[in-house]
Write a protein that holds these residues in place. Structure first.
Motif, mmCIF file in Angstrom:
data_model
loop_
_atom_site.group_PDB
_atom_site.id
_atom_site.type_symbol
_atom_site.label_atom_id
_atom_site.label_comp_id
_atom_site.label_asym_id
_atom_site.label_seq_id
_atom_site.Cartn_x
_atom_site.Cartn_y
_atom_site.Cartn_z
ATOM 1 N N PRO A 66 -16.406 4.596 -9.781
ATOM 2 C CA PRO A 66 -17.370 3.817 -11.081
ATOM 3 C C PRO A 66 -17.118 2.478 -10.711
ATOM 4 C CG PRO A 66 -15.400 4.741 -11.754
ATOM 5 C CD PRO A 66 -15.376 5.412 -10.134
ATOM 6 N N HIS A 67 -18.245 1.882 -11.520
ATOM 7 C CA HIS A 67 -17.880 0.607 -11.494
ATOM 8 C C HIS A 67 -17.126 0.139 -12.816
ATOM 9 C CE1 HIS A 67 -20.504 -0.908 -8.658
ATOM 10 N NE2 HIS A 67 -21.509 -0.039 -8.714
ATOM 11 N N PRO A 68 -16.041 -0.604 -12.688
ATOM 12 C CA PRO A 68 -15.167 -0.876 -13.897
ATOM 13 C C PRO A 68 -15.737 -1.865 -14.790
ATOM 14 C CG PRO A 68 -14.297 -2.173 -12.038
ATOM 15 C CD PRO A 68 -15.518 -1.302 -11.691
ATOM 16 N N SER A 69 -15.604 -1.857 -16.108
ATOM 17 C CA SER A 69 -16.000 -2.697 -17.133
ATOM 18 C C SER A 69 -14.876 -3.464 -17.727
ATOM 19 C CB SER A 69 -16.995 -1.865 -17.988
ATOM 20 O OG SER A 69 -16.293 -0.999 -18.576
ATOM 21 N N GLY A 70 -14.713 -4.590 -17.527
ATOM 22 C CA GLY A 70 -13.638 -5.370 -18.321
ATOM 23 C C GLY A 70 -12.493 -5.479 -17.372
ATOM 24 N N TRP A 71 -11.587 -6.418 -17.830
ATOM 25 C CA TRP A 71 -10.339 -6.842 -17.124
ATOM 26 C C TRP A 71 -9.653 -5.667 -17.097
ATOM 27 C CZ3 TRP A 71 -8.466 -10.415 -13.709
ATOM 28 C CH2 TRP A 71 -9.346 -11.510 -13.482
ATOM 29 N N VAL A 72 -9.203 -5.258 -18.108
ATOM 30 C CA VAL A 72 -8.197 -3.927 -18.220
ATOM 31 C C VAL A 72 -8.647 -2.946 -17.196
ATOM 32 C CG1 VAL A 72 -7.293 -2.089 -19.479
ATOM 33 C CG2 VAL A 72 -7.706 -4.374 -20.575
ATOM 34 N N PHE A 73 -9.785 -2.485 -16.939
ATOM 35 C CA PHE A 73 -10.231 -1.401 -16.098
ATOM 36 C C PHE A 73 -10.187 -2.137 -14.443
ATOM 37 C CE2 PHE A 73 -11.987 0.019 -19.957
ATOM 38 C CZ PHE A 73 -11.546 1.154 -20.078
ATOM 39 N N GLN A 74 -10.525 -3.296 -14.356
ATOM 40 C CA GLN A 74 -10.238 -3.979 -12.967
ATOM 41 C C GLN A 74 -9.109 -4.034 -12.882
ATOM 42 O OE1 GLN A 74 -12.767 -7.629 -14.215
ATOM 43 N NE2 GLN A 74 -13.518 -7.371 -12.186
ATOM 44 N N ALA A 75 -8.390 -4.620 -13.492
ATOM 45 C CA ALA A 75 -6.667 -4.687 -13.246
ATOM 46 C C ALA A 75 -6.175 -3.244 -12.973
ATOM 47 C CB ALA A 75 -5.994 -5.299 -14.231
ATOM 48 N N ALA A 76 -6.375 -2.152 -13.777
ATOM 49 C CA ALA A 76 -5.745 -0.906 -13.428
ATOM 50 C C ALA A 76 -6.240 -0.426 -11.999
ATOM 51 C CB ALA A 76 -6.306 0.160 -14.513
ATOM 52 N N MET A 77 -7.747 -0.571 -11.662
ATOM 53 C CA MET A 77 -8.222 -0.236 -10.535
ATOM 54 C C MET A 77 -7.496 -0.741 -9.311
ATOM 55 S SD MET A 77 -12.418 0.270 -9.368
ATOM 56 C CE MET A 77 -12.424 1.724 -10.547
ATOM 57 N N PHE A 78 -7.434 -2.264 -9.354
ATOM 58 C CA PHE A 78 -6.816 -2.868 -8.317
ATOM 59 C C PHE A 78 -5.282 -2.320 -8.260
ATOM 60 C CE2 PHE A 78 -3.946 -6.286 -6.649
ATOM 61 C CZ PHE A 78 -4.793 -6.736 -5.609
ATOM 62 N N ALA A 79 -4.603 -2.248 -9.190
ATOM 63 C CA ALA A 79 -3.334 -1.828 -9.107
ATOM 64 C C ALA A 79 -3.116 -0.208 -8.623
ATOM 65 C CB ALA A 79 -2.485 -1.812 -10.478
ATOM 66 N N ALA A 80 -4.046 0.500 -8.936
ATOM 67 C CA ALA A 80 -3.931 1.838 -8.272
ATOM 68 C C ALA A 80 -4.148 1.700 -6.458
ATOM 69 C CB ALA A 80 -5.205 2.589 -8.972
ATOM 70 N N GLY A 81 -5.261 0.588 -6.224
ATOM 71 C CA GLY A 81 -5.644 0.545 -4.793
ATOM 72 C C GLY A 81 -4.283 0.128 -4.319
ATOM 73 N N LEU A 82 -3.612 -1.020 -4.834
ATOM 74 C CA LEU A 82 -2.609 -1.475 -4.155
ATOM 75 C C LEU A 82 -1.323 -0.609 -3.918
ATOM 76 C CD1 LEU A 82 -1.088 -4.226 -2.999
ATOM 77 C CD2 LEU A 82 -0.324 -4.502 -5.410
ATOM 78 N N VAL A 83 -1.128 0.369 -4.907
ATOM 79 C CA VAL A 83 0.012 1.299 -4.631
ATOM 80 C C VAL A 83 -0.507 2.523 -3.550
ATOM 81 C CG1 VAL A 83 1.166 3.400 -5.942
ATOM 82 C CG2 VAL A 83 1.053 0.842 -6.886
ATOM 83 N N ALA A 84 -1.841 2.673 -3.749
ATOM 84 C CA ALA A 84 -2.171 3.486 -2.621
ATOM 85 C C ALA A 84 -1.959 3.162 -1.083
ATOM 86 C CB ALA A 84 -3.731 3.965 -2.873
ATOM 87 N N VAL A 85 -2.339 1.713 -1.186
ATOM 88 C CA VAL A 85 -2.224 1.317 0.168
ATOM 89 C C VAL A 85 -0.879 1.020 0.619
ATOM 90 C CG1 VAL A 85 -2.521 -1.046 1.442
ATOM 91 C CG2 VAL A 85 -4.329 0.007 0.190
ATOM 92 N N GLY A 86 0.155 0.746 -0.217
ATOM 93 C CA GLY A 86 1.653 0.772 -0.054
ATOM 94 C C GLY A 86 2.136 2.111 0.332
ATOM 95 N N VAL A 87 1.696 3.007 -0.388
ATOM 96 C CA VAL A 87 2.182 4.435 0.092
ATOM 97 C C VAL A 87 1.453 4.859 1.386
ATOM 98 C CG1 VAL A 87 1.965 6.977 -0.411
ATOM 99 C CG2 VAL A 87 2.390 5.339 -2.162
ATOM 100 N N ALA A 88 0.168 4.381 1.802
ATOM 101 C CA ALA A 88 -0.569 4.918 2.896
ATOM 102 C C ALA A 88 0.273 3.828 4.165
ATOM 103 C CB ALA A 88 -2.039 4.460 2.876
ATOM 104 N N SER A 89 0.532 3.058 3.564
ATOM 105 C CA SER A 89 1.185 2.188 4.929
ATOM 106 C C SER A 89 2.491 2.841 5.444
ATOM 107 C CB SER A 89 1.380 0.932 4.476
ATOM 108 O OG SER A 89 0.374 0.141 4.430
ATOM 109 N N GLY A 90 3.349 3.527 4.218
ATOM 110 C CA GLY A 90 4.554 4.173 4.779
ATOM 111 C C GLY A 90 4.198 5.447 5.574
ATOM 112 N N LEU A 91 3.182 6.022 5.094
ATOM 113 C CA LEU A 91 2.757 7.066 5.713
ATOM 114 C C LEU A 91 2.371 7.096 7.108
ATOM 115 C CD1 LEU A 91 0.736 9.167 2.841
ATOM 116 C CD2 LEU A 91 2.724 10.106 4.300
#
Length: 205
Positions: A92-117
């Motif tokens: 979905p398209h995030p609406s507002g900074w809170v949702f944008q920040a949460a989506m970015f944080a989830a993506g960053l963590v996913a990339v960190g875990v994926a890199s370890g994998l």
């Protein structure tokens, strides 16, 4: 071997999904994804497919650097962008900074875990990492200088083409290293094999 292959595949697809989350958040991206997004905006080609194409083009630069790709290198080229493109199709398209920040944080963590994998599976470096090590070996520059030179160039080109540079770009640069440093020991297959070899004789005794 089966576990390592599965770990590699899951890691690469998760990496692509994490990148897609950060793209959709719209607050900034890592340098290579900035370039992919810029090219995508100029050509109309999906950013995931551009990511795959960039990976292939970077691999061609390995030839004069005399680098040898591994299975993980080829899989990286094929799967990261594909995972990104498929994930973008359902996000979905995030609406507002809170949702944008949460989506970015989830993506960053996913990339960190994926890199370890995928790094922990030890099937060879990704095309971009191999470029850095190749430049290091051929030119004698330290790895950090190679990375800085390449990623600064890539970031500038992506920004000029319309890629998103912002607070997310800074956060990625600051946090991805510590994240991978944390996650890699969880999934490092060589480390686990050594640990098991140490433990089994003790149990036998």
């Amino acid at each position: 071997m089966t576990r390592r292959v599965l770990q590699l595949l899951v890691g690469l697809l998760l990496f692509g999904a994490g990148c897609a989350l950060m793209v959709q958040a719209g607050i900034g991206l890592d340098p290579w994804t900035v370039l992919a997004e810029g090219i995508s905006r100029q050509t109309g080609i999906g950013i995931g497919w551009v990511t795959n194409l960039l990976g292939f083009l970077v691999l061609l630069l390995w030839i004069p650097l005399r680098q040898r790709p591994g299975v993980g290198t080829v899989a990286n080229i094929a799967l990261v962008g594909t995972g990104m493109q498929l994930t973008l199709g359902v996000l979905p398209h995030p609406s507002g900074w809170v949702f944008q920040a949460a989506m970015f944080a989830a993506g960053l963590v996913a990339v960190g875990v994926a890199s370890g994998l995928y790094i922990g599976a030890r099937f060879g470096p990704g095309p971009r990492d191999g470029l850095m090590t190749g430049l290091n070996e051929r030119l004698g520059w330290p790895i950090w200088a190679c990375r800085l030179a390449v990623e600064a160039t890539v970031l500038a080109a992506g920004w000029l083409l319309g890629g998103t540079v912002g607070i997310g770009t800074v956060l990625f640069a600051l946090l991805i290293g510590p994240l991978v440093h944390t996650t890699l020991p969880w999934f490092d297959t060589r480390r686990r094999t050594v640990a098991d070899a140490d433990i089994i004789p003790q149990r036998a005794v």
